[in-house]
Design a protein around this motif. Structure first.
Motif, PDB file in Angstrom:
ATOM      1  N   ILE A  13      19.866 -34.848  10.643  1.00  0.00           N
ATOM      2  CA  ILE A  13      19.236 -35.716   9.649  1.00  0.00           C
ATOM      3  C   ILE A  13      20.194 -36.858   9.365  1.00  0.00           C
ATOM      4  O   ILE A  13      21.286 -36.637   8.831  1.00  0.00           O
ATOM      5  N   PRO A  14      19.847 -38.088   9.745  1.00  0.00           N
ATOM      6  CA  PRO A  14      20.746 -39.228   9.541  1.00  0.00           C
ATOM      7  C   PRO A  14      21.180 -39.366   8.086  1.00  0.00           C
ATOM      8  O   PRO A  14      20.371 -39.209   7.164  1.00  0.00           O
ATOM      9  N   GLY A  15      22.463 -39.607   7.900  1.00  0.00           N
ATOM     10  CA  GLY A  15      22.986 -39.834   6.568  1.00  0.00           C
ATOM     11  C   GLY A  15      23.283 -38.583   5.774  1.00  0.00           C
ATOM     12  O   GLY A  15      23.697 -38.667   4.613  1.00  0.00           O
ATOM     13  N   ARG A  16      23.060 -37.401   6.372  1.00  0.00           N
ATOM     14  CA  ARG A  16      23.333 -36.163   5.660  1.00  0.00           C
ATOM     15  C   ARG A  16      24.342 -35.328   6.434  1.00  0.00           C
ATOM     16  O   ARG A  16      24.356 -35.349   7.662  1.00  0.00           O
ATOM     17  N   GLY A  17      25.195 -34.605   5.723  1.00  0.00           N
ATOM     18  CA  GLY A  17      26.154 -33.726   6.371  1.00  0.00           C
ATOM     19  C   GLY A  17      25.468 -32.585   7.103  1.00  0.00           C
ATOM     20  O   GLY A  17      24.243 -32.443   7.082  1.00  0.00           O
ATOM     21  N   ASP A  18      26.283 -31.760   7.707  1.00  0.00           N
ATOM     22  CA  ASP A  18      25.735 -30.707   8.557  1.00  0.00           C
ATOM     23  C   ASP A  18      24.928 -29.662   7.798  1.00  0.00           C
ATOM     24  O   ASP A  18      23.926 -29.158   8.284  1.00  0.00           O
ATOM     25  N   GLY A  19      25.345 -29.280   6.605  1.00  0.00           N
ATOM     26  CA  GLY A  19      24.655 -28.221   5.901  1.00  0.00           C
ATOM     27  C   GLY A  19      24.925 -26.865   6.528  1.00  0.00           C
ATOM     28  O   GLY A  19      25.811 -26.703   7.371  1.00  0.00           O
ATOM     29  N   ASP A  20      24.154 -25.877   6.104  1.00  0.00           N
ATOM     30  CA  ASP A  20      24.340 -24.517   6.619  1.00  0.00           C
ATOM     31  C   ASP A  20      23.756 -24.379   8.023  1.00  0.00           C
ATOM     32  O   ASP A  20      22.602 -24.774   8.242  1.00  0.00           O
ATOM     33  N   PRO A  21      24.501 -23.805   8.974  1.00  0.00           N
ATOM     34  CA  PRO A  21      23.880 -23.465  10.261  1.00  0.00           C
ATOM     35  C   PRO A  21      22.785 -22.422  10.038  1.00  0.00           C
ATOM     36  O   PRO A  21      22.947 -21.484   9.255  1.00  0.00           O
ATOM     37  N   LEU A  22      21.670 -22.612  10.695  1.00  0.00           N
ATOM     38  CA  LEU A  22      20.519 -21.721  10.524  1.00  0.00           C
ATOM     39  C   LEU A  22      20.442 -20.746  11.696  1.00  0.00           C
ATOM     40  O   LEU A  22      20.401 -21.160  12.854  1.00  0.00           O
ATOM     41  N   SER A  23      20.424 -19.466  11.372  1.00  0.00           N
ATOM     42  CA  SER A  23      20.232 -18.433  12.387  1.00  0.00           C
ATOM     43  C   SER A  23      19.165 -17.472  11.878  1.00  0.00           C
ATOM     44  O   SER A  23      19.307 -16.899  10.793  1.00  0.00           O
ATOM     45  N   LEU A  24      18.097 -17.320  12.643  1.00  0.00           N
ATOM     46  CA  LEU A  24      17.081 -16.330  12.308  1.00  0.00           C
ATOM     47  C   LEU A  24      16.225 -16.050  13.534  1.00  0.00           C
ATOM     48  O   LEU A  24      16.246 -16.791  14.517  1.00  0.00           O
ATOM     49  N   GLN A  25      15.496 -14.961  13.466  1.00  0.00           N
ATOM     50  CA  GLN A  25      14.585 -14.568  14.540  1.00  0.00           C
ATOM     51  C   GLN A  25      13.155 -14.584  14.009  1.00  0.00           C
ATOM     52  O   GLN A  25      12.877 -14.048  12.928  1.00  0.00           O
ATOM     53  N   VAL A  26      12.287 -15.217  14.762  1.00  0.00           N
ATOM     54  CA  VAL A  26      10.854 -15.206  14.447  1.00  0.00           C
ATOM     55  C   VAL A  26      10.194 -14.260  15.447  1.00  0.00           C
ATOM     56  O   VAL A  26      10.251 -14.490  16.657  1.00  0.00           O
ATOM     57  N   LYS A  27       9.597 -13.214  14.927  1.00  0.00           N
ATOM     58  CA  LYS A  27       9.072 -12.160  15.788  1.00  0.00           C
ATOM     59  C   LYS A  27       7.548 -12.230  15.906  1.00  0.00           C
ATOM     60  O   LYS A  27       6.869 -12.803  15.057  1.00  0.00           O
ATOM     61  N   SER A  28       7.063 -11.635  16.971  1.00  0.00           N
ATOM     62  CA  SER A  28       5.631 -11.559  17.204  1.00  0.00           C
ATOM     63  C   SER A  28       4.939 -10.949  15.997  1.00  0.00           C
ATOM     64  O   SER A  28       5.373  -9.922  15.457  1.00  0.00           O
ATOM     65  N   GLY A  29       3.853 -11.591  15.541  1.00  0.00           N
ATOM     66  CA  GLY A  29       3.074 -11.080  14.423  1.00  0.00           C
ATOM     67  C   GLY A  29       3.559 -11.507  13.062  1.00  0.00           C
ATOM     68  O   GLY A  29       2.878 -11.244  12.067  1.00  0.00           O
ATOM     69  N   GLN A  30       4.696 -12.196  12.981  1.00  0.00           N
ATOM     70  CA  GLN A  30       5.201 -12.642  11.684  1.00  0.00           C
ATOM     71  C   GLN A  30       4.560 -13.958  11.266  1.00  0.00           C
ATOM     72  O   GLN A  30       4.163 -14.768  12.093  1.00  0.00           O
ATOM     73  N   ARG A  31       4.522 -14.150   9.941  1.00  0.00           N
ATOM     74  CA  ARG A  31       3.980 -15.377   9.337  1.00  0.00           C
ATOM     75  C   ARG A  31       5.079 -15.990   8.486  1.00  0.00           C
ATOM     76  O   ARG A  31       5.319 -15.544   7.366  1.00  0.00           O
ATOM     77  N   TRP A  32       5.753 -16.981   9.034  1.00  0.00           N
ATOM     78  CA  TRP A  32       6.860 -17.630   8.330  1.00  0.00           C
ATOM     79  C   TRP A  32       6.376 -18.892   7.613  1.00  0.00           C
ATOM     80  O   TRP A  32       5.633 -19.694   8.186  1.00  0.00           O
ATOM     81  N   GLY A  33       6.843 -19.056   6.386  1.00  0.00           N
ATOM     82  CA  GLY A  33       6.623 -20.297   5.666  1.00  0.00           C
ATOM     83  C   GLY A  33       7.949 -20.977   5.410  1.00  0.00           C
ATOM     84  O   GLY A  33       8.934 -20.320   5.059  1.00  0.00           O
ATOM     85  N   VAL A  34       7.990 -22.291   5.599  1.00  0.00           N
ATOM     86  CA  VAL A  34       9.183 -23.083   5.310  1.00  0.00           C
ATOM     87  C   VAL A  34       8.903 -23.904   4.067  1.00  0.00           C
ATOM     88  O   VAL A  34       7.949 -24.699   4.041  1.00  0.00           O
TER      89      VAL A  34
END
Length: 254
Positions: A13-34
């Motif tokens: 994201i231009p103009g913003r620092g790195d922030g937290d590295p994101l690590s996660l797994q999205v599995k079959s059948g899951q419903r993720w909301g951001v």
């Protein structure tokens, strides 16, 4: 089984620092909301997961293969993207547009088969657009165009859905219908990963949530652990009142 692995990802994201590295797994059948306020990076994250933007660091792994090792056709055979807004470069009917979902499976100059056309008809029926299949997309309302985008992705038969505000421009009835359709896709084994602005849609339909804060902080987990006023009020800088309807939380501004 994880169909989408996000490994130490830092989105650009231009103009913003790195922030937290994101690590996660999205599995079959899951419903993720951001969830997150405007500018937190929800759309940028979705585009990065689709391979449309490069990350600053980290990688995305699609069904066991790093995204950077796959061609666009190979990605499109597994992953569909529903954009918040779409630009139509050429005049096309609703049916012609929905059939684009079959293009990753066709060779150059190959025509759609009867089965491809059948899938497109089924998709149009699923979003209540059958009567508009011969209309030019440019003549449709914003909500109708959004449902065309959903139908195009449905015709693609993806194992992973990346949806940026899938209920954008939709009235209440069609919001519920689209969320129910995505829920059914997850029931059938697809992984659904979607950016949402509506907390109550997330509370009703998502089983996992990712919270993106404006400073680059992120946290994720099961929906019941994320849908707590303390975390959400800090996320949106807004007091919330929580009620319960049929056992599910409902959030309104305080």
């Amino acid at each position: 089984m994880a169909v989408l692995d996000i490994e130490h990802l830092v989105i650009d994201i231009p103009g913003r620092g790195d922030g937290d590295p994101l690590s996660l797994q999205v599995k079959s059948g899951q419903r993720w909301g951001v969830l997150g306020p405007n500018g937190a990076g929800k759309t940028t994250l979705l585009h990065t997961l689709a391979g449309l933007r490069a990350p600053r660091r980290g990688r995305v792994v699609l069904n066991g293969t790093p995204l950077t090792h796959l061609s666009r056709r190979e990605v499109a055979r597994q992953l569909a993207v529903v954009f918040q807004e779409r630009q139509d470069s050429f005049p096309a009917t609703v049916m012609e547009t929905v059939l684009i979902g079959r293009h990753p499976f066709l060779s150059a100059w190959q025509r759609e088969s009867a089965e491809d056309i059948h899938l497109a008809h089924e998709a149009l029926s699923a979003v209540s657009l059958t009567l508009l299949e011969d209309r030019l997309v440019s003549t449709l309302s914003g909500g109708e165009r959004q449902r065309v985008s959903i139908a195009t992705a449905l015709t693609q038969q993806p194992t992973i859905w990346l949806a940026d505000e899938p209920t954008n421009h939709l009235d209440l009835h069609h919001q519920v219908a689209v969320m129910a359709l995505l829920n059914q896709q997850a029931d059938n084994g697809a992984a659904v990963f979607m950016c949402l602005h509506d907390l109550n849609l997330a509370a009703r339909w998502c089983d996992h949530l990712l919270l993106l804060y404006p400073d680059g902080e992120c946290c994720s987990g099961p929906a019941e652990a994320m849908l707590v006023p303390e975390a959400l009020e800090r996320l949106y800088d807004q007091k919330l009142v929580v009620a319960h309807v049929n056992g599910a939380p409902v959030f309104v501004p305080g």
